[in-house]
Design an enzyme around this catalytic site. Structure first.
Site, PDB file in Angstrom:
ATOM      1  CE  LYS A  35      36.467  34.302  53.983  1.00 36.71           C
ATOM      2  NZ  LYS A  35      37.408  35.427  54.062  1.00 36.71           N
ATOM      3  CB  THR A  86      47.086  44.771  57.666  1.00 42.01           C
ATOM      4  OG1 THR A  86      46.723  45.264  56.355  1.00 42.01           O
ATOM      5  CG2 THR A  86      48.103  43.673  57.506  1.00 42.01           C
ATOM      6  CB  THR A 122      48.377  47.091  52.781  1.00 41.98           C
ATOM      7  OG1 THR A 122      47.839  46.852  51.476  1.00 41.98           O
ATOM      8  CG2 THR A 122      48.916  48.516  52.862  1.00 41.98           C
ATOM      9  CD  GLU A 151      47.363  42.696  43.953  1.00 44.03           C
ATOM     10  OE1 GLU A 151      48.226  41.827  43.808  1.00 44.03           O
ATOM     11  OE2 GLU A 151      46.931  43.382  42.994  1.00 44.03           O
ATOM     12  CG  HIS A 254      34.953  60.749  39.125  1.00 41.90           C
ATOM     13  ND1 HIS A 254      34.480  61.344  37.969  1.00 41.90           N
ATOM     14  CD2 HIS A 254      35.834  59.813  38.730  1.00 41.90           C
ATOM     15  CE1 HIS A 254      35.047  60.768  36.920  1.00 41.90           C
ATOM     16  NE2 HIS A 254      35.873  59.841  37.358  1.00 41.90           N
ATOM     17  CB  ALA A 255      33.082  66.035  43.493  1.00 42.52           C
ATOM     18  CB  CYS A 263      42.481  49.965  50.800  1.00 43.24           C
ATOM     19  SG  CYS A 263      42.582  48.191  50.499  1.00 43.24           S
ATOM     20  NE  ARG A 331      36.716  44.790  54.181  1.00 45.90           N
ATOM     21  CZ  ARG A 331      37.726  43.982  53.868  1.00 45.90           C
ATOM     22  NH1 ARG A 331      38.600  43.609  54.784  1.00 45.90           N
ATOM     23  NH2 ARG A 331      37.870  43.543  52.643  1.00 45.90           N
TER      24      ARG A 331
HETATM   25  N1  LIG Z   1      40.607  44.469  49.610  1.00 40.85           N
HETATM   26  C1  LIG Z   1      41.351  45.136  48.746  1.00 40.85           C
HETATM   27  O1  LIG Z   1      40.853  45.703  47.763  1.00 40.85           O
HETATM   28  C2  LIG Z   1      42.843  45.224  48.914  1.00 40.85           C
HETATM   29  C3  LIG Z   1      43.626  45.726  47.875  1.00 40.85           C
HETATM   30  C4  LIG Z   1      45.012  45.788  48.047  1.00 40.85           C
HETATM   31  C5  LIG Z   1      45.573  45.342  49.240  1.00 40.85           C
HETATM   32  N2  LIG Z   1      44.780  44.871  50.247  1.00 40.85           N
HETATM   33  C6  LIG Z   1      45.419  44.380  51.472  1.00 40.85           C
HETATM   34  O2  LIG Z   1      45.434  42.955  51.445  1.00 40.85           O
HETATM   35  C7  LIG Z   1      45.287  42.440  52.766  1.00 40.85           C
HETATM   36  C8  LIG Z   1      44.104  41.496  52.816  1.00 40.85           C
HETATM   37  O3  LIG Z   1      42.924  42.242  52.569  1.00 40.85           O
HETATM   38  P1  LIG Z   1      41.531  41.541  52.277  1.00 40.85           P
HETATM   39  O4  LIG Z   1      40.568  42.618  51.953  1.00 40.85           O
HETATM   40  O5  LIG Z   1      41.731  40.422  51.303  1.00 40.85           O
HETATM   41  O6  LIG Z   1      41.219  40.917  53.742  1.00 40.85           O
HETATM   42  P2  LIG Z   1      40.055  39.947  54.203  1.00 40.85           P
HETATM   43  O7  LIG Z   1      39.733  40.327  55.580  1.00 40.85           O
HETATM   44  O8  LIG Z   1      38.986  39.901  53.152  1.00 40.85           O
HETATM   45  O9  LIG Z   1      40.740  38.486  54.207  1.00 40.85           O
HETATM   46  C9  LIG Z   1      41.738  38.080  55.089  1.00 40.85           C
HETATM   47  C10 LIG Z   1      41.591  36.574  55.302  1.00 40.85           C
HETATM   48  O10 LIG Z   1      42.733  36.088  56.025  1.00 40.85           O
HETATM   49  C11 LIG Z   1      42.308  35.038  56.871  1.00 40.85           C
HETATM   50  N3  LIG Z   1      43.355  34.798  57.890  1.00 40.85           N
HETATM   51  C12 LIG Z   1      43.768  35.639  58.888  1.00 40.85           C
HETATM   52  N4  LIG Z   1      44.780  35.061  59.580  1.00 40.85           N
HETATM   53  C13 LIG Z   1      45.025  33.856  59.007  1.00 40.85           C
HETATM   54  C14 LIG Z   1      45.961  32.815  59.249  1.00 40.85           C
HETATM   55  N5  LIG Z   1      46.872  32.888  60.223  1.00 40.85           N
HETATM   56  N6  LIG Z   1      45.920  31.723  58.467  1.00 40.85           N
HETATM   57  C15 LIG Z   1      45.020  31.626  57.470  1.00 40.85           C
HETATM   58  N7  LIG Z   1      44.112  32.588  57.170  1.00 40.85           N
HETATM   59  C16 LIG Z   1      44.125  33.685  57.926  1.00 40.85           C
HETATM   60  C17 LIG Z   1      40.977  35.521  57.392  1.00 40.85           C
HETATM   61  O11 LIG Z   1      40.186  34.449  57.884  1.00 40.85           O
HETATM   62  C18 LIG Z   1      40.374  36.174  56.132  1.00 40.85           C
HETATM   63  O12 LIG Z   1      39.593  35.259  55.390  1.00 40.85           O
HETATM   64  C19 LIG Z   1      45.163  43.655  53.682  1.00 40.85           C
HETATM   65  O13 LIG Z   1      46.429  43.973  54.188  1.00 40.85           O
HETATM   66  C20 LIG Z   1      44.688  44.740  52.741  1.00 40.85           C
HETATM   67  O14 LIG Z   1      45.068  46.017  53.185  1.00 40.85           O
HETATM   68  C21 LIG Z   1      43.431  44.779  50.094  1.00 40.85           C
END
Ligand SMILES: NC(=O)c1ccc[n+]([C@@H]2O[C@H](COP(=O)([O-])OP(=O)(O)OC[C@H]3O[C@@H](n4cnc5c(N)ncnc54)[C@H](O)[C@@H]3O)[C@@H](O)[C@H]2O)c1
Length: 437
Positions: A35, A86, A122, A151, A254-255, A263, A331
């Site tokens: 990545k 998470t 989260t 976030e 929106h149904a 999330c 997802r």
């Molecule tokens: N996706 C969303 O729309 C959204 C919105 C709000 C909050 N969140 C929250 O934000 C968090 C991240 O979500 P996401 O969708 O970005 O996840 P994601 O899976 O897309 O990205 C997580 C990244 O963290 C990296 N990672 C894991 N452990 C690591 C470490 N020790 N060191 C370095 N990199 C590491 C992984 O390789 C991965 O690239 C979650 O808790 C999610 O619930 C997500």
């Protein structure tokens, strides 16, 4: 400010790029070397509108870097964000915090000088306490404050959401941390996005309460849609009729085929685990989770009903696979259980999605992926709109009718008007609206 963003996924990459755009110096860290390498070459690992330009302009300006070396990025930073995943823990639905705790350990080992460590992931209530405990256990001598800063961005509109948030929630009672957080978000503050300072546990709960409430709102209107179908009412009009009431609001009414995504499903489950652990049952959220789960496969029965139960051996075309438009994120997408249920009924599935087909291959099997909506519809006995991508809003019905086996459209997002589709000679089924044939 010098910022280290640990985890360069949807949230980490968007937040990192936006903080850089505010003028901070940001290093995005990820343990996924592939990545980081592709980011360094200007290739985005995800599809998010506007992201590639934002990243490249900030890289060019020297404010945004990518690395796998966590220690260096952390040691140079005033603020370290934890933005790792998470996901749901296999077996019990609790949030899997192993990535967060591992990151906390690695961060602790590298801290130099006073640093704010911020959980943007989260995380359940009390995780900040545990992160703090881990950091001081690893490095009793370090100087840091652990802050919760959940976030709220939405995929598909992530940059806009990050730069124009409804609010910024910061959970800390530490005065130095508060100052650094204010400085980080100052450009937004100037734009009058309210910053809500609370204690850490409250900030953690705000995120889950917000997502559970939104999931409830969607599920509520979905159940009203089912009732509308039975009593001959139109759920769109009901949604408008209640949404105009300011106390209710029009959004998330929106149904459709049920919520999905990275999330809501996992966060509602994790909130239920927290509520059980603290003996404070959340019956409404329990019902929301159960109703939403049942709904996705029920959508396949809607397709079957439109075909009068004759699904075996038929070809069904599915338009839209991602959990919502303008993302490639698959997802927990409703398309997955819908496709599986159609296959269980004996259907052959063809599918098309503008951005999600590469991801989708990991989630569904025996699906023929197509080049566009019309290629997808070729030979199909029914066309099912699962995700409301803009390009599906103006389909050429005459062309569809030519290529399809039978003109049957099941619109799970209510993007068409029943009269309009019926006029083209289609059998049309939507969600919570009177049927027209
Ligand atoms: N996706 C969303 O729309 C959204 C919105 C709000 C909050 N969140 C929250 O934000 C968090 C991240 O979500 P996401 O969708 O970005 O996840 P994601 O899976 O897309 O990205 C997580 C990244 O963290 C990296 N990672 C894991 N452990 C690591 C470490 N020790 N060191 C370095 N990199 C590491 C992984 O390789 C991965 O690239 C979650 O808790 C999610 O619930 C997500």
């Amino acid at each position: 400010m010098r910022v280290a963003m640990i985890g360069t996924g949807y949230v980490g990459l968007v937040s990192g790029a936006c903080f850089a755009d505010f003028g901070h110096e940001v290093t995005c860290v990820d343990r996924d070397a592939g990545k980081i390498e592709s980011l360094a070459q200007g290739q985005m690992p995800i599809y998010e509108p506007g992201l590639a330009d934002l990243v490249s302009s900030n890289v060019r300006a020297g404010r945004l870097k990518f690395t796998t070396e966590l220690a260096r990025a952390v040691s140079e930073a005033n603020a370290v964000f934890i933005a790792v995943g998470t996901p749901s823990r296999r077996g019990d639905g609790h949030a899997d915090l192993s990535f967060v705790y591992e990151a906390a350990r690695e961060i602790a080992a590298a801290l130099e000088g006073f640093t704010v460590v911020i959980t943007k992931s989260t995380v359940p209530v009390g995780t900040g306490d545990e992160v703090e405990r881990i950091i001081y256990e690893t490095r009793p001598d370090c100087e840091c404050a652990v802050v919760a800063n959940p976030e709220f961005l939405r995929e598909g509109a992530a940059i806009q959401d990050f730069k124009h948030p409804d609010r910024i929630v910061v959970g800390t009672t530490n005065a130095r941390a508060r100052e650094i957080m204010s400085e980080l978000y100052r450009p937004l503050y100037l734009n009058r996005s309210p910053i809500l300072f609370t204690d850490r546990r409250t900030a953690e709960l705000i995120k889950y309460a917000a997502n559970a409430f939104l999931a409830t709102k969607i599920t509520f209107i979905n159940e009203i849609a089912d009732l509308a179908e039975k009593v001959g009412a139109d759920v769109q009009e009901v949604a408008r009729g209640i949404g105009l009431d300011n106390r209710i609001g029009a959004k998330f009414l929106h149904a459709g085929p049920g919520y999905g995504g990275s999330c809501f499903p996992k966060d509602t489950l994790a909130l239920l685990k927290t509520s059980q652990d603290h003996e404070a049952p959340l019956r409404i959220v329990e019902a929301v989770v159960a109703v939403n789960d049942a709904r996705k496969r029920a959508m396949a029965r809607k397709v079957s009903a439109a075909l009068r139960g004759e699904v075996r051996g038929k070809t069904i075309a599915v338009l839209g696979l991602t959990f919502k438009p303008n993302t490639d994120d698959m997802r927990e997408a409703p398309s997955i259980p819908i496709i599986t249920a159609l296959q269980d009924m004996g259907a052959k599935v063809r599918a098309y999605d503008p951005e999600g087909m590469q991801q989708a291959r990991q989630f569904v099997a025996d699906v023929t992926f197509c080049n566009d909506a019309y290629d997808c519809a070729a030979g199909a006995s029914a066309l099912v709109i699962v995700t409301e991508w803009e390009q599906f809003r103006a389909l050429d019905f005459a062309r569809l009718k030519q290529v399809m086996q039978r003109p049957v459209l099941i619109d799970l997002r209510n993007i068409y008007r029943p009269e309009e589709v019926a006029r083209h000679g289609f059998v049309y089924e939507s969600v919570g609206r009177p049927r027209k044939a």
